[in-house]
Design an enzyme around this catalytic site. Sequence first.
Site, PDB file in Angstrom:
ATOM      1  N   GLN A 118     -37.124  34.646  48.147  1.00  0.00           N
ATOM      2  CA  GLN A 118     -36.626  33.606  47.234  1.00  0.00           C
ATOM      3  C   GLN A 118     -36.855  34.501  45.823  1.00  0.00           C
ATOM      4  O   GLN A 118     -37.887  34.954  45.584  1.00  0.00           O
ATOM      5  CB  GLN A 118     -37.705  32.437  47.266  1.00  0.00           C
ATOM      6  CG  GLN A 118     -37.190  31.489  45.914  1.00  0.00           C
ATOM      7  CD  GLN A 118     -35.748  30.904  46.214  1.00  0.00           C
ATOM      8  OE1 GLN A 118     -35.453  30.422  47.179  1.00  0.00           O
ATOM      9  NE2 GLN A 118     -35.041  30.697  45.088  1.00  0.00           N
TER      10      GLN A 118
ATOM     11  N   ASP B 144     -28.943  35.860  53.263  1.00  0.00           N
ATOM     12  CA  ASP B 144     -28.692  35.870  51.978  1.00  0.00           C
ATOM     13  C   ASP B 144     -27.373  36.736  51.660  1.00  0.00           C
ATOM     14  O   ASP B 144     -26.762  36.621  50.686  1.00  0.00           O
ATOM     15  CB  ASP B 144     -29.778  35.927  50.938  1.00  0.00           C
ATOM     16  CG  ASP B 144     -30.486  34.507  50.482  1.00  0.00           C
ATOM     17  OD1 ASP B 144     -29.686  33.523  50.650  1.00  0.00           O
ATOM     18  OD2 ASP B 144     -31.443  34.630  49.868  1.00  0.00           O
TER      19      ASP B 144
ATOM     20  N   LYS C 150     -34.695  23.943  51.139  1.00  0.00           N
ATOM     21  CA  LYS C 150     -33.898  24.822  52.251  1.00  0.00           C
ATOM     22  C   LYS C 150     -34.627  24.567  53.582  1.00  0.00           C
ATOM     23  O   LYS C 150     -33.807  24.290  54.440  1.00  0.00           O
ATOM     24  CB  LYS C 150     -33.805  26.244  51.823  1.00  0.00           C
ATOM     25  CG  LYS C 150     -33.220  26.581  50.670  1.00  0.00           C
ATOM     26  CD  LYS C 150     -33.172  27.998  50.221  1.00  0.00           C
ATOM     27  CE  LYS C 150     -32.337  28.361  49.012  1.00  0.00           C
ATOM     28  NZ  LYS C 150     -32.717  29.629  48.289  1.00  0.00           N
TER      29      LYS C 150
END
Length: 295
Positions: free
Chosen positions: A98, A121, A54
């Site tokens: 994460q 997210d 990412k």
Amino acid sequence: MGAEIIDGKAIANDILDELRFRVIQRKDKGLSIPKLVAVVVGEDPASRTYVTNKSQAASDVGMDSDVVMIPESTDDSKLSAILGDLNDRSDVHGIILQLPIPSHLDEVQAISSICLEKDVDGLTDASLGRLSRGDPVHSPATPSGILEILRRTNISTEGSHAVIVGRSMLVGRPLSIMLSQRGSGLNAIVTLVHTGARSLGKFTRSADILIVATGQAKTITADLVSPGTTVIDVGTNWILDSTRKNGRRLVGDVDFEGVKTVAKAVTPVPGGVGPMTVAMLLSNTLSAAEILDGR
Ligand code: NDP
């Protein structure tokens, strides 16, 4: 005739090109460079690989990125405090935690420590609440990537029967909310299928668009798909393959070889939904910078 193979990587590259251009435009106007910060708890090698990918993608489009590594021994309050500090930093626009995080930590509480504007997210309680209301700030990246694939390949969702297999909060459930909403590129009739289904095929064979996110290789075989169906495979499963140098191979949740002989179109794994998830995460990071500019 075989199915059209949808090239998710090419679509993602188009989006990344668009983002790169928009980041240059921000620089030219003297605006801040969007910055994505990934928080990783513990030593899980897969998590490290994901955040490295990412960060690399962010830098490829001219964005800044950082990774905050936190020892596995951290507790809920320390993790919340670290995320809270990132919320307060004016140079940080997007924050991701994460997943998974170690099991002694409260995942829902940790995620929801991220403020709405920086939750790129789209997984906090606040973000999911806004999504359900049809007024999202940032939509979750994987469902957004799937919608973008459908839009950019001119597969109409309007009045179509979209069958989603898998009801996770990461993929299936938010996607079901998004696809069922009123609006362009949405407005589908949605069926959300899970392990409670007595006959999977009864639902999957009636799909115009079949989206599969089960985490189980070959959940969907050719006999479960009708001709004319577009199949989107979200799955990422590593299976043993002695013909490969590293002894393993990435496959989706769909039996690609069988399904491509029946379906109208299908996404491959790798090269389908995966690259789109990263592209949409970066798109959300750019939107976050735009929202924070306007504060
Ligand atoms: P979860 O394990 O959280 O959820 C799986 C869902 O699938 C559950 O709702 C489960 O039902 C359902 N399910 C499992 N087997 C069946 C079956 N045989 N029939 C019907 N329903 C079934 O997975 P995620 O949603 O997090 O991820 C799904 C897949 O997508 C994984 O392979 C993951 O790696 C991948 N993924 C890929 C991404 C990408 O960027 N490409 C991003 C995110 C995920 P029940 O609720 O009843 O248990």
